[in-house]
Design a protein around this motif. Structure first.
Motif, mmCIF file in Angstrom:
data_model
loop_
_atom_site.group_PDB
_atom_site.id
_atom_site.type_symbol
_atom_site.label_atom_id
_atom_site.label_comp_id
_atom_site.label_asym_id
_atom_site.label_seq_id
_atom_site.Cartn_x
_atom_site.Cartn_y
_atom_site.Cartn_z
ATOM 1 N N ASP A 54 0.905 -1.124 -0.076
ATOM 2 C CA ASP A 54 0.050 -0.068 -0.015
ATOM 3 C C ASP A 54 0.761 1.096 0.104
ATOM 4 O OD1 ASP A 54 -2.309 -1.547 -0.150
ATOM 5 O OD2 ASP A 54 -2.564 -1.348 2.230
ATOM 6 N N GLU A 55 2.009 1.425 0.815
ATOM 7 C CA GLU A 55 2.613 2.437 0.877
ATOM 8 C C GLU A 55 3.419 2.596 -0.427
ATOM 9 O OE1 GLU A 55 7.017 3.713 2.950
ATOM 10 O OE2 GLU A 55 5.789 2.355 3.752
ATOM 11 N N LEU A 58 0.905 4.054 -2.869
ATOM 12 C CA LEU A 58 0.773 5.483 -2.721
ATOM 13 C C LEU A 58 1.787 6.281 -3.219
ATOM 14 C CD1 LEU A 58 -1.076 7.592 -1.419
ATOM 15 C CD2 LEU A 58 0.352 6.857 0.828
ATOM 16 N N TYR A 61 1.686 6.595 -7.078
ATOM 17 C CA TYR A 61 0.686 7.148 -7.433
ATOM 18 C C TYR A 61 0.941 8.747 -7.417
ATOM 19 C CZ TYR A 61 -4.388 9.067 -7.859
ATOM 20 O OH TYR A 61 -5.632 9.579 -8.512
ATOM 21 N N ARG A 62 1.566 9.281 -6.106
ATOM 22 C CA ARG A 62 2.063 10.780 -5.904
ATOM 23 C C ARG A 62 2.873 10.871 -7.047
ATOM 24 N NH1 ARG A 62 2.397 10.314 0.632
ATOM 25 N NH2 ARG A 62 0.122 11.072 1.102
ATOM 26 N N ASP A 121 -10.276 3.104 -1.276
ATOM 27 C CA ASP A 121 -9.070 3.291 -0.601
ATOM 28 C C ASP A 121 -8.953 4.775 -0.304
ATOM 29 O OD1 ASP A 121 -6.273 4.047 0.182
ATOM 30 O OD2 ASP A 121 -5.474 1.998 -0.301
ATOM 31 N N THR A 123 -7.045 6.609 1.299
ATOM 32 C CA THR A 123 -5.407 7.418 1.175
ATOM 33 C C THR A 123 -5.457 7.743 -0.172
ATOM 34 O OG1 THR A 123 -4.485 6.065 3.132
ATOM 35 C CG2 THR A 123 -3.145 7.014 1.739
ATOM 36 N N LEU A 124 -5.757 6.848 -1.303
ATOM 37 C CA LEU A 124 -5.630 7.100 -2.556
ATOM 38 C C LEU A 124 -6.384 7.870 -2.981
ATOM 39 C CD1 LEU A 124 -4.696 3.479 -4.209
ATOM 40 C CD2 LEU A 124 -3.305 5.144 -3.795
#
Length: 215
Positions: A54-55, A58, A61-62, A121, A123-124
């Motif tokens: 997940d990290e 993320l 994606y950033r 999600d 966070t996303l």
């Protein structure tokens, strides 16, 4: 300092492997093992730089959203240097968001895949919302500045115009990705895309710039 730079470089290289995998095979293929193989690293090394998948996703994606932002910013800076009108600079910048070539098609697939995952999600989803808000702010500012220099009518609402432009570009990008060669009259969607963006902007930027010549 050198250690920090090396750490950041490795993280970017791993994120680049994620982007390549997603662009060619989809988000489900971006497993830690596949990412390690694509990056040329061991699984253990990938896990050293990212504590979880997940990290890693993320961060990737950033990186994608930052790359798009940087390219658009470069277009804007170039337009300002060349003393182009706001509408002309905005036109060139918006084309960077459309999957009109192989590089941008791959980039769009990556961004779209992450946006789909963001539905489940939080966070996303926050990254997606921040990206949309940033685009909206940039468009709204461009319209506001257009009012200041005479390209936009004084009574036009910048926020409303920004939503209109963003909606056109977002929808057009998805259609271009799905079927760029779809017939539109006697042309294809790919060949009419720029005209559609230009037409949208022409409905907003209806005046003449008092600083530079239009175009």
């Amino acid at each position: 300092m050198a250690r920090t730079a090396d750490h950041d470089l490795r993280r970017r290289e791993i994120a680049g492997a994620v982007r390549r995998l997603v662009a060619t095979a989809g988000l489900d293929e971006a497993t830690v093992a596949n990412v390690a193989r694509e990056a040329g690293f061991s699984v253990g090394l990938v896990q050293h730089y990212f504590r979880s998948k997940d990290e890693l996703l993320l961060f990737a994606y950033r990186q994608v959203t930052a790359a798009i932002h940087d390219r658009v910013a470069a277009r804007i800076a170039d337009g300002v240097t060349r003393r182009r009108t706001i509408s002309a600079v905005l036109f060139d910048s918006l084309l960077e968001l459309l999957p009109l070539d192989d590089e941008r098609r791959g980039e769009y697939r990556v961004a779209r895949a992450f946006r789909g995952r963001a539905l489940d999600d939080d966070t996303l989803a926050e990254v997606a919302r921040a990206g949309a808000a940033d685009l909206g702010d940039q468009l709204s500012t461009a319209v506001h500045n257009g009012k200041e220099c005479g390209e936009v009518e004084p009574d036009l609402d910048p926020a409303l115009a920004a939503v209109r432009i963003a909606a056109l570009v977002d929808g057009l990008a998805e259609q271009l990705y799905l079927d760029p060669n779809r017939g539109v009259g006697d042309r294809t969607l790919r060949t009419t895309a720029e005209d559609l963006v230009r037409e949208c902007l022409d409905h907003v930027f209806t005046g003449e710039c008092r600083q530079y010549r239009r175009g």
